[in-house]
Design an enzyme around this catalytic site. Sequence first.
Site: not given
Length: 301
Positions: A16, A250-252, A254
């Site tokens: 992801t 997480s990517k969400q 940052g």
Amino acid sequence: MSARTAYVGRFAPSPTGPLHAGSIVAALASWLDARAHHGRWLVRIEDIDKPREQPGAAESILDTLRQLGLVWDDSPSWQSQRLEAYGAALKSLVSRGMAYPCACTRSEIADSQQRSVATGASSQAVRGIERPYPGTCRNGLAPGRTARSWRFRLPDQAIVQFDDRWQGWQQQDVANEVGDFVLQRADGLFAYQLAVMVDDGAQGITDVIRGADLLGSTARQRLLGRALGLADLRYMHVPVVLAADGEKLSKQNGALAVDARHPVEVLDRAFGHLGFARSAESSLEGWLADATRRWAEFRSA
Ligand code: GLU
């Protein structure tokens, strides 16, 4: 460790996004534990949830692992190529009465949960912790309803206990806290719980080392593993790296991809998160050998 079972570990990232400081911790701990046990270490790309996937992420993850010297045995496996095996496992559970079709939509499940809260039927739901599936379709679909998803039928005894090598003794009453869980979703995708157990079984995994965010899935996986005739695995859930907002990195929120041009720095930071002091070694090979030795001394019991 029993002399009969040779150690097989794995790192199973979902593509992801690129590896970040959090996923490196899980990869490193799992690699070190396999090496400290003179075992094998496999990489499995968990790419069955296409909508959540980021193009190029799988290749970027493999490149980063290579740059960090976290070398794997055998070729990486890809869950997108294993759909037949997941279908066969589901079929076998269905034929033994251990899985059943479910017609419920999300909103129907939420409605009936609210009713059970109102009538005080579930103390867990009242406390708002987890809302178990209420079992609406457990004894067959209501007339006129069609199957949307497939669920695992929990055995009568669904209290799971296990000794996590990092978190200690764990117990979960899966019936009360989760209920019969989904194996194949309404959109046709196989659920993570099913795919992960089918693959851990097929690859002969003995030891799972991963982030503590997955601790709550372990009891479900143990029940499913037993239903599929697999031997119990050993687990270690390592602390997750938190972002500034207190959430899992997480990517969400940052999380930055790690800069693998400086592998020793990246590894040292991850090792520090696992409670180890900085290594004096500056070459990658030296660092990995030193870390393996220290892991074996302190963590591989
Ligand atoms: N694919 C899962 C993830 O990236 C991990 C699965 C596992 O280690 O069991 O969160």
